[in-house]
Design an enzyme around this catalytic site. Structure first.
Site, PDB file in Angstrom:
ATOM      1  CG  HIS A 140      -3.686   5.923  -1.817  1.00  0.00           C
ATOM      2  ND1 HIS A 140      -4.858   6.077  -1.093  1.00  0.00           N
ATOM      3  CD2 HIS A 140      -3.403   4.590  -1.772  1.00  0.00           C
ATOM      4  CE1 HIS A 140      -5.243   4.901  -0.628  1.00  0.00           C
ATOM      5  NE2 HIS A 140      -4.374   3.984  -1.025  1.00  0.00           N
ATOM      6  CD  GLU A 141      -0.973   2.387  -3.675  1.00  0.00           C
ATOM      7  OE1 GLU A 141      -0.385   1.677  -2.839  1.00  0.00           O
ATOM      8  OE2 GLU A 141      -2.196   2.317  -3.872  1.00  0.00           O
ATOM      9  CG  HIS A 144      -0.523   2.370   1.602  1.00  0.00           C
ATOM     10  ND1 HIS A 144      -1.368   2.385   2.690  1.00  0.00           N
ATOM     11  CD2 HIS A 144      -1.324   2.279   0.508  1.00  0.00           C
ATOM     12  CE1 HIS A 144      -2.624   2.315   2.276  1.00  0.00           C
ATOM     13  NE2 HIS A 144      -2.626   2.257   0.957  1.00  0.00           N
ATOM     14  CD  GLU A 216      -6.259   1.052   1.076  1.00  0.00           C
ATOM     15  OE1 GLU A 216      -6.134   1.997   0.258  1.00  0.00           O
ATOM     16  OE2 GLU A 216      -5.386   0.170   1.204  1.00  0.00           O
TER      17      GLU A 216
END
Length: 302
Positions: A140-141, A144, A216
């Site tokens: 997930h990070e 980004h 998100e």
């Protein structure tokens, strides 16, 4: 620079539209400041300096604020191993890795570009998650970082910072007689600047929060597709959100300033009108999206 993270056209369109709409609002804002050019120019220069500092040193500021330290593969071999495998799968440069010594279970990515990116996890997160759940959070990070949305959020927040400064400046200038020596129209000018600045701040705030919530969801999708295990990411979200209630309120309030960059908000997202003010979508929506992805992956594998 290409990666194997799937391009997210929805995220790209929203980032472009948000910056475009903020630009239109900014034109209105500058027009309202023309009558107060000398004072406004000083504040704009200060705000511009803050933006450059935030953009250029965002990684150092975030790490220092949370007391995080950069770690080597020897100091954190398991964490580095997970990130090495994910970066190899995503075909992207490996970011720096940091650990924050706090019981708050969370993670975040920051940095002005992929070269200067850093992924940070807390010791509280490392204690609570197993390898698969941690892999989901890290994917997930890394999403980004791959989609450059950290830099876009930094730039998008500039107008809100500037408008907030101008609102305070206009308020205190009018309140304490900053308009003395001007003509009788001084107070109406201050009032107009105050109202316009407040409106600009509110609009930019809502636009950036909407973009933050979508990014998100986009990172959840991209991270789950990279690992192929949406259920692991959903389990991590559920575990972190449940354990967040055991963290002292004082610590949660102190960490809430970083909500926009955290994997899970320190202050829980709420449904209804209040959700418009939150940096993250409600937990239920994130879990539902991951459940749909899990079903799609199962159906595609049959």
């Amino acid at each position: 620079m290409r990666t194997r993270f799937r391009p997210d056209r929805g995220l790209t369109v929203r980032m472009v539209w948000t910056v475009f709409l903020l630009g239109l609002v900014y034109v209105l804002f500058v027009a309202a400041l023309v009558a107060w050019l000398k004072s406004a120019l000083a504040v704009m220069l200060i705000a511009g300096g803050l933006l450059l500092a935030q953009y250029w040193f965002s990684d150092k500021i975030a790490l220092a604020a949370l007391g995080a330290r950069q770690v080597t593969p020897r100091q954190a071999p398991e964490l580095h191993g997970l990130i090495d495998r994910l970066c190899a799968t995503a075909d992207m440069p490996k970011p720096r890795v940091a650990i924050a010594d706090t019981d708050l279970p969370n993670a975040f990515a920051t940095g002005r570009n992929r070269k200067n990116a850093v992924v940070c996890v807390t010791t509280g997160l490392m204690r609570r998650l197993d390898a698969r759940e941690m892999e989901g959070v890290l994917a997930h990070e890394l999403s980004h970082v791959a989609h450059r949305d950290v830099a876009v959020m930094t730039v998008a927040s500039f107008l809100g910072v500037l408008a907030g400064l101008m609102t305070r400046f206009a308020f205190y200038s009018g309140l304490f007689g900053g308009g003395r020596g001007r003509d009788q129209q001084g107070f109406p000018v201050v009032a107009v600047v105050l109202l316009v600045s407040a409106a600009v701040y509110a609009i930019s705030f809502l636009l950036t929060r909407a973009l933050s919530r979508y990014r998100e969801l986009a990172a959840d999708r991209a991270g789950a597709m990279l690992t192929g295990r949406p259920s692991a990411l959903a389990a991590a979200l559920t575990r972190i959100s449940g354990d967040m209630s055991r963290i002292p309120d004082r610590d949660l309030r102190a960490a809430s300033a970083f909500n926009a960059f955290f994997f899970a908000p320190a202050i829980t997202s709420r449904a209804g009108p209040a959700a418009l003010l939150m940096t993250h979508p409600p937990l239920e929506r994130r879990i539902a999206q991951l459940a749909r992805l899990s079903r799609e992956i199962e159906e595609a594998g049959r």
